[in-house]
Design a protein around this motif. Structure first.
Motif, PDB file in Angstrom:
ATOM      1  N   ALA A  24       0.837  -1.210   0.000  1.00  0.00           N
ATOM      2  CA  ALA A  24       0.000   0.000   0.000  1.00  0.00           C
ATOM      3  C   ALA A  24       0.862   1.247   0.000  1.00  0.00           C
ATOM      4  O   ALA A  24       0.580   2.214  -0.713  1.00  0.00           O
ATOM      5  CB  ALA A  24      -0.934  -0.002   1.209  1.00  0.00           C
ATOM      6  N   HIS A  25       1.956   1.208   0.771  1.00  0.00           N
ATOM      7  CA  HIS A  25       2.868   2.355   0.826  1.00  0.00           C
ATOM      8  C   HIS A  25       3.538   2.567  -0.522  1.00  0.00           C
ATOM      9  O   HIS A  25       3.627   3.688  -1.010  1.00  0.00           O
ATOM     10  CB  HIS A  25       3.911   2.151   1.925  1.00  0.00           C
ATOM     11  N   ALA A  26       3.998   1.483  -1.135  1.00  0.00           N
ATOM     12  CA  ALA A  26       4.664   1.590  -2.440  1.00  0.00           C
ATOM     13  C   ALA A  26       3.702   2.138  -3.491  1.00  0.00           C
ATOM     14  O   ALA A  26       4.077   2.986  -4.317  1.00  0.00           O
ATOM     15  CB  ALA A  26       5.201   0.231  -2.874  1.00  0.00           C
ATOM     16  N   GLU A  27       2.459   1.683  -3.452  1.00  0.00           N
ATOM     17  CA  GLU A  27       1.462   2.153  -4.410  1.00  0.00           C
ATOM     18  C   GLU A  27       1.165   3.639  -4.214  1.00  0.00           C
ATOM     19  O   GLU A  27       1.096   4.402  -5.161  1.00  0.00           O
ATOM     20  CB  GLU A  27       0.174   1.344  -4.234  1.00  0.00           C
ATOM     21  N   GLY A  28       1.010   4.039  -2.977  1.00  0.00           N
ATOM     22  CA  GLY A  28       0.656   5.426  -2.698  1.00  0.00           C
ATOM     23  C   GLY A  28       1.814   6.390  -2.824  1.00  0.00           C
ATOM     24  O   GLY A  28       1.642   7.549  -3.198  1.00  0.00           O
ATOM     25  N   ALA A  29       3.014   5.918  -2.491  1.00  0.00           N
ATOM     26  CA  ALA A  29       4.171   6.807  -2.453  1.00  0.00           C
ATOM     27  C   ALA A  29       4.959   6.843  -3.758  1.00  0.00           C
ATOM     28  O   ALA A  29       6.017   7.464  -3.807  1.00  0.00           O
ATOM     29  CB  ALA A  29       5.088   6.407  -1.308  1.00  0.00           C
ATOM     30  N   ALA A  30       4.435   6.197  -4.794  1.00  0.00           N
ATOM     31  CA  ALA A  30       5.133   6.241  -6.081  1.00  0.00           C
ATOM     32  C   ALA A  30       5.327   7.702  -6.461  1.00  0.00           C
ATOM     33  O   ALA A  30       4.390   8.482  -6.500  1.00  0.00           O
ATOM     34  CB  ALA A  30       4.324   5.512  -7.144  1.00  0.00           C
ATOM     35  N   GLY A  31       6.549   8.085  -6.679  1.00  0.00           N
ATOM     36  CA  GLY A  31       6.843   9.458  -7.056  1.00  0.00           C
ATOM     37  C   GLY A  31       7.223  10.348  -5.881  1.00  0.00           C
ATOM     38  O   GLY A  31       7.813  11.408  -6.084  1.00  0.00           O
ATOM     39  N   LEU A  32       6.897   9.951  -4.651  1.00  0.00           N
ATOM     40  CA  LEU A  32       7.214  10.788  -3.489  1.00  0.00           C
ATOM     41  C   LEU A  32       8.728  10.884  -3.287  1.00  0.00           C
ATOM     42  O   LEU A  32       9.252  11.971  -3.051  1.00  0.00           O
ATOM     43  CB  LEU A  32       6.536  10.258  -2.221  1.00  0.00           C
ATOM     44  N   GLY A  33       9.413   9.766  -3.410  1.00  0.00           N
ATOM     45  CA  GLY A  33      10.872   9.788  -3.259  1.00  0.00           C
ATOM     46  C   GLY A  33      11.540  10.676  -4.291  1.00  0.00           C
ATOM     47  O   GLY A  33      12.427  11.464  -3.963  1.00  0.00           O
ATOM     48  N   GLU A  34      11.078  10.580  -5.535  1.00  0.00           N
ATOM     49  CA  GLU A  34      11.646  11.419  -6.604  1.00  0.00           C
ATOM     50  C   GLU A  34      11.381  12.896  -6.340  1.00  0.00           C
ATOM     51  O   GLU A  34      12.264  13.737  -6.516  1.00  0.00           O
ATOM     52  CB  GLU A  34      11.060  11.016  -7.954  1.00  0.00           C
ATOM     53  N   LEU A  73      13.259  18.257  -4.340  1.00  0.00           N
ATOM     54  CA  LEU A  73      13.203  19.334  -3.341  1.00  0.00           C
ATOM     55  C   LEU A  73      14.552  19.472  -2.638  1.00  0.00           C
ATOM     56  O   LEU A  73      15.049  20.585  -2.433  1.00  0.00           O
ATOM     57  CB  LEU A  73      12.131  19.041  -2.287  1.00  0.00           C
ATOM     58  N   LEU A  74      15.137  18.339  -2.265  1.00  0.00           N
ATOM     59  CA  LEU A  74      16.438  18.339  -1.597  1.00  0.00           C
ATOM     60  C   LEU A  74      17.509  18.955  -2.498  1.00  0.00           C
ATOM     61  O   LEU A  74      18.252  19.846  -2.072  1.00  0.00           O
ATOM     62  CB  LEU A  74      16.830  16.913  -1.207  1.00  0.00           C
ATOM     63  N   LEU A 109      19.376  11.395  -0.547  1.00  0.00           N
ATOM     64  CA  LEU A 109      18.028  10.949  -0.206  1.00  0.00           C
ATOM     65  C   LEU A 109      18.020   9.869   0.888  1.00  0.00           C
ATOM     66  O   LEU A 109      17.191   9.940   1.798  1.00  0.00           O
ATOM     67  CB  LEU A 109      17.282  10.465  -1.458  1.00  0.00           C
ATOM     68  N   PRO A 110      18.948   8.888   0.874  1.00  0.00           N
ATOM     69  CA  PRO A 110      18.916   7.888   1.950  1.00  0.00           C
ATOM     70  C   PRO A 110      19.104   8.506   3.339  1.00  0.00           C
ATOM     71  O   PRO A 110      18.401   8.156   4.285  1.00  0.00           O
ATOM     72  CB  PRO A 110      20.074   6.936   1.609  1.00  0.00           C
ATOM     73  N   GLU A 111      20.037   9.456   3.457  1.00  0.00           N
ATOM     74  CA  GLU A 111      20.251  10.116   4.748  1.00  0.00           C
ATOM     75  C   GLU A 111      19.037  10.961   5.129  1.00  0.00           C
ATOM     76  O   GLU A 111      18.610  10.973   6.288  1.00  0.00           O
ATOM     77  CB  GLU A 111      21.495  11.018   4.713  1.00  0.00           C
ATOM     78  N   LEU A 112      18.486  11.640   4.133  1.00  0.00           N
ATOM     79  CA  LEU A 112      17.312  12.471   4.398  1.00  0.00           C
ATOM     80  C   LEU A 112      16.151  11.622   4.898  1.00  0.00           C
ATOM     81  O   LEU A 112      15.467  12.000   5.850  1.00  0.00           O
ATOM     82  CB  LEU A 112      16.899  13.248   3.141  1.00  0.00           C
ATOM     83  N   MET A 113      15.931  10.472   4.279  1.00  0.00           N
ATOM     84  CA  MET A 113      14.833   9.604   4.706  1.00  0.00           C
ATOM     85  C   MET A 113      15.059   9.128   6.143  1.00  0.00           C
ATOM     86  O   MET A 113      14.116   9.083   6.938  1.00  0.00           O
ATOM     87  CB  MET A 113      14.680   8.414   3.751  1.00  0.00           C
TER      88      MET A 113
END
Length: 189
Positions: free
Chosen positions: A119-129, A134-135, A150-154
């Motif tokens: 569910a997270h993968a489906e909903g968050a598609a594009g959020l990481g990008e 933004l970063l 991005l890994p450190e930010l997460m």
């Protein structure tokens, strides 16, 4: 055939209304709020709710994924902001503030046997990008230190979210704790 098009538009509006209302009701009352409460608040019958979402868990999952999609859309829109640093830190704070509600949804879904990772993968598609963009823009503007990816930010974002939960309901403690984390993201001078 033309008679079904208005029904489909109606059904789409009802579904969207149910999702919006469910999001608000769950945010206000928690995930234990009933589907009957949601139907009443949305101005539809309980049958309409169950026609779109056969179980409460399906409704929770739909609200969860819709929320993540909205976050991705917000991050994407903020990537065009005139002040990249303000956009980055504002979005960071938004995610931390909303983390408690997200965790409650995830816990309720897990308790119901729903695959939260899917569910997270489906909903968050594009959020990481969008978050990476933004970063990068905030780093290019000199608002965020350049030795963070991005890994450190997460990892920092997850830690800040857990910290906000530990701070409890005191908004001053939460704000100070978040300020400390954000200071750590700013360039060293």
């Amino acid at each position: 055939m033309t008679d079904t098009k208005p029904l489909r538009a109606d059904a789409a509006r009802n579904r969207a209304r149910i999702l919006d209302v469910a999001d608000a009701v769950f945010a206000e009352r928690g995930t234990s709020a009933s589907t009957e409460e949601i139907a009443k608040a949305a101005g539809v019958g309980i049958g309409t709710v169950f026609r779109h979402f056969p179980t409460k868990e399906a409704l929770l999952e739909a609200v969860f994924t819709a929320h993540l999609r909205r976050l991705a859309e917000q991050a994407e829109a903020l990537s065009e902001a005139k002040d990249p640093g303000e956009a980055f830190f504002g979005f960071f704070a938004l995610i931390v503030e909303q983390s408690g509600a997200k965790r409650a949804f995830a816990n309720a879904l897990t308790d119901a046997g729903v695959d939260v990772g899917r569910a997270h993968a489906e909903g968050a598609a594009g959020l990481g990008e969008a978050l990476a963009l933004l970063l990068r823009r905030a780093q290019e503007a000199g608002a965020v230190r350049d030795d963070i990816g991005l890994p450190e930010l997460m990892a920092v974002l997850i830690g800040a979210s857990l910290g906000a939960e530990q701070a409890g309901a005191d908004p001053l403690v939460r704000a100070r704790a978040l300020g400390v984390v954000m200071d750590g993201l700013r360039p060293r001078r």
